[in-house]
Write an enzyme that holds these catalytic residues in place. Sequence first.
Site, mmCIF file in Angstrom:
data_model
loop_
_atom_site.group_PDB
_atom_site.id
_atom_site.type_symbol
_atom_site.label_atom_id
_atom_site.label_comp_id
_atom_site.label_asym_id
_atom_site.label_seq_id
_atom_site.Cartn_x
_atom_site.Cartn_y
_atom_site.Cartn_z
ATOM 1 N N THR A 70 -4.938 9.948 -3.362
ATOM 2 C CA THR A 70 -3.704 10.428 -3.995
ATOM 3 C C THR A 70 -3.988 11.154 -5.309
ATOM 4 O O THR A 70 -3.456 12.238 -5.566
ATOM 5 C CB THR A 70 -2.785 9.225 -4.313
ATOM 6 O OG1 THR A 70 -2.882 8.284 -3.253
ATOM 7 C CG2 THR A 70 -1.357 9.661 -4.537
ATOM 8 N N HIS A 132 4.461 7.137 -1.751
ATOM 9 C CA HIS A 132 3.673 6.374 -0.770
ATOM 10 C C HIS A 132 4.579 5.897 0.374
ATOM 11 O O HIS A 132 4.132 5.141 1.216
ATOM 12 C CB HIS A 132 3.076 5.116 -1.410
ATOM 13 C CG HIS A 132 1.869 5.336 -2.277
ATOM 14 N ND1 HIS A 132 0.873 6.231 -1.976
ATOM 15 C CD2 HIS A 132 1.468 4.724 -3.419
ATOM 16 C CE1 HIS A 132 -0.074 6.161 -2.911
ATOM 17 N NE2 HIS A 132 0.265 5.269 -3.795
HETATM 18 P P1 A3P Z 1 -13.034 4.780 -3.699
HETATM 19 O O1 A3P Z 1 -12.490 3.441 -4.084
HETATM 20 O O2 A3P Z 1 -13.536 4.799 -2.274
HETATM 21 O O3 A3P Z 1 -14.036 5.320 -4.641
HETATM 22 P P2 A3P Z 1 -5.868 6.861 -4.729
HETATM 23 O O4 A3P Z 1 -5.981 8.020 -5.651
HETATM 24 O O5 A3P Z 1 -5.056 7.144 -3.505
HETATM 25 O O6 A3P Z 1 -5.514 5.617 -5.436
HETATM 26 O O7 A3P Z 1 -7.327 6.661 -4.122
HETATM 27 C C1 A3P Z 1 -8.401 6.230 -4.905
HETATM 28 C C2 A3P Z 1 -9.682 6.601 -4.188
HETATM 29 O O8 A3P Z 1 -9.896 8.008 -4.331
HETATM 30 C C3 A3P Z 1 -10.872 5.911 -4.784
HETATM 31 O O9 A3P Z 1 -11.811 5.815 -3.707
HETATM 32 C C4 A3P Z 1 -11.297 6.927 -5.840
HETATM 33 O O10 A3P Z 1 -12.617 6.776 -6.281
HETATM 34 C C5 A3P Z 1 -11.112 8.214 -5.065
HETATM 35 N N1 A3P Z 1 -10.952 9.404 -5.905
HETATM 36 C C6 A3P Z 1 -10.284 9.502 -7.086
HETATM 37 N N2 A3P Z 1 -10.356 10.746 -7.567
HETATM 38 C C7 A3P Z 1 -11.091 11.452 -6.681
HETATM 39 C C8 A3P Z 1 -11.542 12.814 -6.649
HETATM 40 N N3 A3P Z 1 -11.241 13.672 -7.608
HETATM 41 N N4 A3P Z 1 -12.284 13.187 -5.587
HETATM 42 C C9 A3P Z 1 -12.619 12.329 -4.607
HETATM 43 N N5 A3P Z 1 -12.224 11.036 -4.583
HETATM 44 C C10 A3P Z 1 -11.468 10.606 -5.608
#
Ligand code: A3P
Length: 320
Positions: A70, A132
């Site tokens: 997200t 969500h």
């Molecule tokens: P991991 O826990 O596998 O590292 P959300 O944003 O939906 O809460 O999801 C969080 C997940 O997206 C985490 O995964 C986080 O590290 C990853 N994430 C956050 N920023 C990101 C980015 N710029 N590029 C790739 N993944 C990212």
Amino acid sequence: TEDADKSLDDELRQLVQTLPKEQGWRVSNLYLYQGFWCTAQFLKPVASFRKHFRAFDSDVIVATFPKSGTTWLKALAFSTLHRNQFAKDENPLLNFTPHQLVRFLEHDLYLNNPCPDLETICVYKTRLFATHVPYACLPASIKDSNCKIVYLCRNPMDVFVSLWLFTDKIGEENQEPLSLDKVFDKFCRGICIHGPFFDQVLGYWKASRENPDKILFLKYEDLKEDISCQLKHLAMFLGVPFTEEEEKQGVVEEIAKICSFDKLQELEVNRKGLFVSGVPNENFFRKGKVGDWSNYLTSAMVERLEKLIQWKLDNSGLTF
Ligand code: A3P
């Protein structure tokens, strides 16, 4: 509005007694409301959002299952959509978190306010929000208007591991760590915040197939594989394609770079401070890798989830 607000409170207080209930992961109880599991705290924001939100044809909504990327999608959509509203080296992502720039509807704007003043809150030309909630539960005006939805999904194994570690981290220190076995079983049974996972993903998947001009369905893994190509696709879908000139100047690569995990994670604004719920902003950045599940799940777990994926996605045309 105050009367309407009070009657909604009364309605929800009665409703909560009748909803299916399960023990949550860290949170005490989850309730099955509008087809998904949520905490009592979110019944009202979701209800207010459904009741009061009026979409504009020009709105863009980014939708995800928690931990599907997200934060990344917010940064990408924001930078792409609004790129002509700030100077090249002054992307607001340098000073604000993606969650401040693209606010959640139910988890933020409607959280403590049944009728937030969106006119004042939205300062950019096109309104960009995040949610969500499942497709089926979106307010009618989102579905009936010409507003656009961008959905991002991610492999359920990585979503599960990310959600487990995130939830474990935000638990209070005196609480026992979350048992992997227990929460894995719950996840497979659909019981987790915003679960069932497959219902949400398939809901948006089917809607995007029926209405591809309205709903763009993206995958975290595809973004990881070829971000430039996916960004061009996103810009085209949003009606703001990159011009030849922009491509020559490297605008696509610049957006990809500023939204990358490494760049966002190192920014001070994402390293300190708290998200609306009180969760430290830094918790939204862990590893940002594809396939980290292999470091945590046992072969029996992998087998169970693989079977579930096969069963749930059967004949849907969707693969992970
Ligand atoms: P991991 O826990 O596998 O590292 P959300 O944003 O939906 O809460 O999801 C969080 C997940 O997206 C985490 O995964 C986080 O590290 C990853 N994430 C956050 N920023 C990101 C980015 N710029 N590029 C790739 N993944 C990212």
